[in-house]
Design a protein around this motif. Structure first.
Motif, PDB file in Angstrom:
ATOM      1  N   UNK A 181       0.830  -1.203   0.000  1.00 49.04           N
ATOM      2  CA  UNK A 181       0.000   0.000   0.000  1.00 49.04           C
ATOM      3  C   UNK A 181       0.870   1.260   0.000  1.00 49.04           C
ATOM      4  N   UNK A 182       1.874   1.306   0.876  1.00 47.81           N
ATOM      5  CA  UNK A 182       2.739   2.487   0.954  1.00 47.81           C
ATOM      6  C   UNK A 182       3.481   2.709  -0.365  1.00 47.81           C
ATOM      7  N   UNK A 183       3.948   1.613  -0.976  1.00 48.13           N
ATOM      8  CA  UNK A 183       4.666   1.709  -2.252  1.00 48.13           C
ATOM      9  C   UNK A 183       3.744   2.260  -3.335  1.00 48.13           C
ATOM     10  N   UNK A 184       2.475   1.825  -3.339  1.00 43.08           N
ATOM     11  CA  UNK A 184       1.535   2.304  -4.348  1.00 43.08           C
ATOM     12  C   UNK A 184       1.209   3.784  -4.164  1.00 43.08           C
ATOM     13  N   UNK A 185       1.092   4.217  -2.914  1.00 43.57           N
ATOM     14  CA  UNK A 185       0.877   5.647  -2.630  1.00 43.57           C
ATOM     15  C   UNK A 185       2.083   6.449  -3.118  1.00 43.57           C
TER      16      UNK A 185
END
Length: 400
Positions: A181-185
């Protein structure tokens, strides 16, 4: 003065103020020459926003430059990296130039919009100049974002075909294998970075282009003034004594000289304060046109890729052409001032020696060509626009 009345009574000022306000919201500082009356808290909040906005741009730029250390880049990514790591830092160099010359730009902008306007102005010509502003800025901005949308569509196509994350820029972190999730953000902010930095570029270039167009407008207004001076003298012949006619013409002619001096001052100082923007753009255009031509030869030629590359080439041509043509208009309009001065009616004023001397001085001043230049060497003109395109292709032919 409220906004609706400003739009009607001073359209140029309204347009410049709107541009400066948009740049203010982007975190590029307050470039407007009038006090905004902001409170202490508002100033502190805005300072924090400027730090965040510029820090975001710089951090992603550094992440992009660090990607040269990656060993897993494909040939397409290597080509994109060379192109973007050259173009994006140069765009931010424009922002830094704007910060360095901010105070000078405020002074020049005030002189452009307020300097000689109380003496003489034409609302009709102002409205025509604002239409020019709109055409140039619309074509520049729309071409820029069509390019970004084309690149994004190409990234989406590769995502579905090759099962890789959507990518428009090449960065060191995150790479294609990292998920979460953090990588996608983070990926979203990296993709949004290009849109953000192009918004900065577009507003800066629009401000510079509008400044050039306003200088050209000043020379057009000057020519109109001398035509009206002649008309006024011809109408008063036979109605006033020779002494009254001579005195009226002399006062009007001196005002015309002052308007000419103001226009020359604006041209000289727009060149000094905005010149670095032109210089960066010309250098960027030549280099990136060569890179785009090489990419078209060596890369896979899919439809979406060709559209994206052609769109990128088109925005470079439009941006450089806008600068060249706006500056070429200044040279042309300034060259016509001498004819307007010569036909201003001085010959109908009893042949006084002081009037002839004034006319000779004004004509000599108008014979000096007015050029806008990049690097102080390359003259911005219609002819040199074609020369820049030819140079780019010639360099590509030699390199490839």
């Amino acid at each position: 003065m409220d906004v609706p009345s400003l739009k009607k009574t001073h359209p140029q000022k309204y347009y410049f103020k709107a541009l400066c306000k948009f740049m203010f919201y982007l975190g590029m500082g307050d470039l407007w020459y009038e006090e905004n009356g902001a409170s202490y808290i508002s100033k502190k909040v805005y300072t924090a926003w400027r730090i965040i906005a510029n820090g975001y741009i710089i951090i992603i730029l550094l992440d992009e430059l660090l990607s040269y250390a990656r060993t897993d880049l494909t040939d397409r990514e290597k080509n994109d990296l060379v192109q973007f790591s050259f173009a994006h830092p140069l765009i931010y160099c424009k922002v830094l130039t704007l910060y360095i010359w901010k105070d000078r730009i405020k002074v020049v902008m005030e002189r452009l919009l307020e300097g000689s306007r109380p003496i003489f102005h034409s609302l009709e010509l102002e409205r025509l100049s604002v239409k020019q502003f709109s055409r140039h800025c619309f074509s520049l901005t729309s071409a820029s974002y069509v390019t970004l949308c084309s690149a994004t569509i190409e990234g989406i196509r590769l995502h579905f075909i090759e099962d890789i994350p959507i990518r428009t820029e090449v960065v060191y972190f995150p790479n294609r294998s990292e998920t979460g999730f953090f990588i996608n953000v983070l990926r979203f902010f990296i993709e949004f970075h290009w849109y953000s930095i192009v918004a900065m570029m577009a507003t800066m270039d629009c401000l510079a282009l509008c400044s050039l167009l306003t200088v050209g407008h000043k020379f057009r207004v000057l020519r109109l003034y001398f035509r009206e001076l002649r008309t006024r003298i011809m109408e008063h012949r036979g109605k006033k004594t020779r002494e009254q006619l001579n005195e009226e013409f002399k006062k009007g002619f001196v005002v015309g000289i002052k308007l000419h001096v103001d226009a020359l001052w604006c041209a000289r100082n727009v060149q000094q304060s905005m010149g670095p923007l032109y210089s960066i753009q010309v250098m960027e255009s030549v280099a990136l046109l060569v890179m785009c031509l090489i990419k078209m030869v060596v890369a896979e030629r899919t439809l979406t890729y060709l559209i994206a590359n052609f769109a990128y080439i088109m925005v470079l041509i439009i941006l450089t052409g806008s600068y060249m043509m706006a500056a070429g208009d200044i040279t042309h309009e300034a060259s016509e001032v001498g004819t307007a001065i010569f036909h201003s009616g001085w010959e109908h004023c009893d042949g006084r020696a002081d009037l002839r001397t004034l006319a000779v001085v004004a004509l000599q001043m108008s014979q000096v060509p007015v050029y806008m230049t990049a690097f102080g060497v390359i003259t911005l003109s219609y002819t040199n626009f074609i020369s820049v395109l030819r140079s780019s292709y010639s360099f590509f032919a030699v390199m490839y």
